[in-house]
Design an enzyme around this catalytic site. Structure first.
Site, PDB file in Angstrom:
ATOM      1  N   TYR A 196       0.883  -1.547  -0.011  1.00  0.00           N
ATOM      2  CA  TYR A 196      -0.045   0.090   0.079  1.00  0.00           C
ATOM      3  C   TYR A 196       0.851   1.124   0.026  1.00  0.00           C
ATOM      4  CZ  TYR A 196       1.030   0.928   4.844  1.00  0.00           C
ATOM      5  OH  TYR A 196       1.541   1.410   6.146  1.00  0.00           O
ATOM      6  N   LYS A 231       6.566  -1.693   2.000  1.00  0.00           N
ATOM      7  CA  LYS A 231       5.341  -1.230   2.561  1.00  0.00           C
ATOM      8  C   LYS A 231       4.240  -2.167   2.375  1.00  0.00           C
ATOM      9  CE  LYS A 231       3.181   3.359   3.024  1.00  0.00           C
ATOM     10  NZ  LYS A 231       3.700   3.554   4.602  1.00  0.00           N
ATOM     11  N   GLU A 282      12.443   2.616  14.185  1.00  0.00           N
ATOM     12  CA  GLU A 282      11.471   3.914  13.858  1.00  0.00           C
ATOM     13  C   GLU A 282      10.508   3.835  14.746  1.00  0.00           C
ATOM     14  OE1 GLU A 282      10.400   3.053  10.042  1.00  0.00           O
ATOM     15  OE2 GLU A 282      10.042   0.825  10.378  1.00  0.00           O
ATOM     16  N   LEU A 341      11.118   1.491   6.886  1.00  0.00           N
ATOM     17  CA  LEU A 341      10.656   1.964   5.805  1.00  0.00           C
ATOM     18  C   LEU A 341      11.299   3.301   5.499  1.00  0.00           C
ATOM     19  CD1 LEU A 341       8.461   1.476   3.829  1.00  0.00           C
ATOM     20  CD2 LEU A 341       7.170   3.255   5.010  1.00  0.00           C
TER      21      LEU A 341
END
Length: 283
Positions: free
Chosen positions: A32, A146, A178, A202
């Protein structure tokens, strides 16, 4: 009336028909993207679409449209819904087929869906800062993709939420990676530190813009893992994402960071990021 992009067609919300055997539903077998919309225009659309195709390639999903055609399809969706300040969510799955773990044959077509929603900028959080909670990073080892497999992120975000925090600050052992849906940064002695763009995070599109902003304002960047033990040595801390932009972190685990206020460098980055938006959207 709200429109949804379903494969290559705009259909009324409610008319979309998804199979119970869609592999996105059964396996999380898909990817996505989320693109921010300002003043009716997509910000960093090319970068988001490029990453969408890269993620698809990594899990061997074929997107049956060229990037230019796909860009136009998403733009038409935004225009049809008359979105001004908001976002567009896009996903593609490997398609619908009787349940089996291995990939279906090439005759099974991928299923693309996308929709928009109005979304205001998080001005209060950007101005005042937020608190975060450290949570062990239990996600899989391909966070650079992702993918729709977000259960690890969901559990971390919920744990932070239940503790009254805005976000989870993830760590693998003593190494900060993260946030559950953000990238994280610390600033110490006039240097910005953030985890390198490896398989463990990411590589956010907003992250990339921020690193460009750092160069413009003269803030050196070191891309290396930050230890959990050293997090409170930072004078400033902040997070970023497509929808959050740049949000200062003023408290971690209930402990005030620095002066407990958004820092000077963070505010300079917010100003530089705002200029990037204005240059791209309002020029």
């Amino acid at each position: 009336m709200t429109w949804v992009l379903w494969n290559d067609r705009l259909v009324k919300d409610g008319d979309i028909q998804l199979s119970k055997e869609d592999r996105g539903y059964q396996f999380g077998d898909g990817i996505y993207e989320v693109i921010r919309v300002y003043n009716g225009s997509m910000f960093t659309a090319t970068e988001h679409i490029d990453r969408f195709y890269e993620s698809a390639d990594k899990i061997k999903i074929v997107i049956p449209y060229t990037k230019d055609v796909f860009h136009k399809m998403v733009y038409d969706l935004i225009e049809a819904n008359e979105v001004t300040s908001g976002q567009v969510y896009i996903q593609i799955t490997r398609g619908a087929t009787p349940r089996q773990h291995q990939f279906p044959t090439n005759t099974v077509e991928a299923v693309l869906t996308a929709y928009t929603k109005e979304l205001q900028r998080p001005v209060s959080e950007m101005t005042n800062g937020v608190s975060v909670k450290t949570v062990e990073d239990i996600r899989w080892l391909r966070c650079d993709i992702k993918s729709l497999n977000l259960l690890g992120s969901v559990l971390a975000k919920q744990e932070a939420y239940e503790d009254g925090c805005f976000e989870a600050l993830l760590h693998r052992g003593d190494s900060i990676t993260e946030g559950s849906s953000t990238n994280m940064y610390g600033i110490k002695d006039g240097v910005l530190y953030t985890h390198p763009a490896t398989n463990l995070i990411l590589n956010g599109i907003t992250r990339r813009v921020i690193l460009a902003c750092c160069e413009e304002i003269g803030l050196p960047v070191v891309e290396e893992p930050m230890s959990l033990a050293s997090v409170f040595l930072n004078e400033e801390f902040f997070m970023s994402s497509t929808t959050s932009e740049i949000i200062p972190v003023i408290m971690i685990n209930g402990r005030k960071l620095g002066k407990g206020l958004p820092g000077d460098w963070t505010q300079k980055l917010q100003t530089a990021f705002e200029a990037k938006i204005n240059q791209a959207i309002y020029a």
